[in-house]
Design a protein around this motif. Structure first.
Motif, PDB file in Angstrom:
ATOM      1  N   GLU A  18      -3.905   9.270  -8.985  1.00  0.00           N
ATOM      2  CA  GLU A  18      -5.096   9.683  -8.367  1.00  0.00           C
ATOM      3  C   GLU A  18      -4.515  11.117  -7.713  1.00  0.00           C
ATOM      4  N   ARG A  19      -3.048  11.219  -7.344  1.00  0.00           N
ATOM      5  CA  ARG A  19      -2.463  12.417  -6.747  1.00  0.00           C
ATOM      6  C   ARG A  19      -2.161  13.457  -7.897  1.00  0.00           C
ATOM      7  N   THR A  36       5.367   6.345  -4.954  1.00  0.00           N
ATOM      8  CA  THR A  36       4.165   7.075  -4.616  1.00  0.00           C
ATOM      9  C   THR A  36       3.955   8.648  -5.080  1.00  0.00           C
ATOM     10  N   SER A  92      -0.008  -0.690  -7.501  1.00  0.00           N
ATOM     11  CA  SER A  92      -0.756   0.068  -6.628  1.00  0.00           C
ATOM     12  C   SER A  92       0.098   1.431  -6.346  1.00  0.00           C
ATOM     13  N   GLN A  99       0.965  -1.182   0.008  1.00  0.00           N
ATOM     14  CA  GLN A  99      -0.059   0.033  -0.095  1.00  0.00           C
ATOM     15  C   GLN A  99       0.910   1.230   0.070  1.00  0.00           C
ATOM     16  N   ALA A 100       0.340   2.493  -0.778  1.00  0.00           N
ATOM     17  CA  ALA A 100       1.103   3.454  -1.069  1.00  0.00           C
ATOM     18  C   ALA A 100       1.325   4.250   0.521  1.00  0.00           C
ATOM     19  N   THR A 103      -2.000   4.996  -7.118  1.00  0.00           N
ATOM     20  CA  THR A 103      -1.758   6.399  -6.223  1.00  0.00           C
ATOM     21  C   THR A 103      -1.607   7.530  -6.829  1.00  0.00           C
TER      22      THR A 103
END
Length: 257
Positions: free
Chosen positions: A75-76, A44, A68, A6-7, A72
């Protein structure tokens, strides 16, 4: 080694080092408006964020093999071009970028020379290729205390000192093998502070990278022994300050005659 995590876990493990490093790396490279930049192995998005701030999202591309991390980063940075892919097979056309950058990535490439050659391929003629790698071999990286403790308890433990670019001069050797010119070696240093030992130790339990993988292999008594040994090597009270240094090299692609 595991980077399919996970980020948030990666951010808690390395983010407090990689974020300030990104600022220093971008300063050294001379990132400035009007350039197009690629972040290879973006993770990330520590360096991606710095590039977006300086260049605007439309001028920034990023790539990473971890699904993953790609999710992220997308999305960022919804207006940046973020793609999945390996450094050794970059999904971009020849001569696309002014800057091709790799922060804390070369030492995890399956074939570092091939990865750097790909970075040179997607950079324009005379463009800049730059990378930085923690000084794991010289003991000045951010994980030095952890690996010192691990090796004291388990001499057979495989630390990160043998990774590509982690020793003085090796990153420049890789750049030369990849055909890059006008090399400029440098060192970048960052500092971060933890409130206490618990905050320092917890990220190692998240399963990120070689250190996280190593902790996962330990049974509870051996993990407790490692934790206690690390604590003995760090200040018993008060905040813990960690200084970390990264070997850095800037190089140029071949310009047309």
């Amino acid at each position: 080694m595991s980077f399919e995590v996970q980020a948030d876990a990666y951010g808690r493990f390395m983010g407090r080092y990689s974020v300030p490093l990104a600022t220093r790396f971008a300063d050294l490279v001379g990132v400035s408006p009007g350039q197009r930049a690629l972040d290879v192995g973006c993770g990330t998005g520590a360096l991606t964020a710095e590039l977006v701030q300086r260049l605007g999202a439309a001028s920034v591309s990023a790539v990473d093999p971890s699904e993953s991390f790609v999710a992220t980063a997308r999305e960022r940075f919804p207006d940046a071009d973020v793609r999945g892919g390996a450094a050794e097979r970059l999904p971009f056309a020849d001569g696309t970028f002014d800057l091709a950058l790799a922060q804390l990535v070369v030492h995890f490439m399956a074939d570092p020379v091939a990865g750097l050659r790909e970075m040179a391929r997607v950079a324009r003629p005379g463009g800049l290729v730059a990378a930085c790698v923690w000084d794991h071999a010289g003991g000045a990286g951010p994980l030095a205390v952890f690996w010192r403790a691990a090796l004291e308890l388990d001499p057979a433990a495989r630390d990160e000192s043998g990774l590509a670019g982690a020793r003085e001069g090796h990153l420049a050797e890789l750049f030369t093998a990849a055909g890059l010119r006008d090399l400029e070696p440098a060192e970048l240093t960052v500092r971060t502070t933890f409130a206490g030992f618990a905050e320092w130790w917890e990220p190692f339990t998240l399963g990120v990278g070689p250190a996280g993988d190593y902790v996962r292999t330990l049974d509870e008594p051996r993990r407790d022994a490692l934790r206690e040994r690390c604590a003995a090597l760090l200040p018993a009270t008060g905040p813990i300050e960690v200084t970390a240094m990264a070997w850095t090299v800037l190089g140029r692609t071949v310009s047309p005659l």
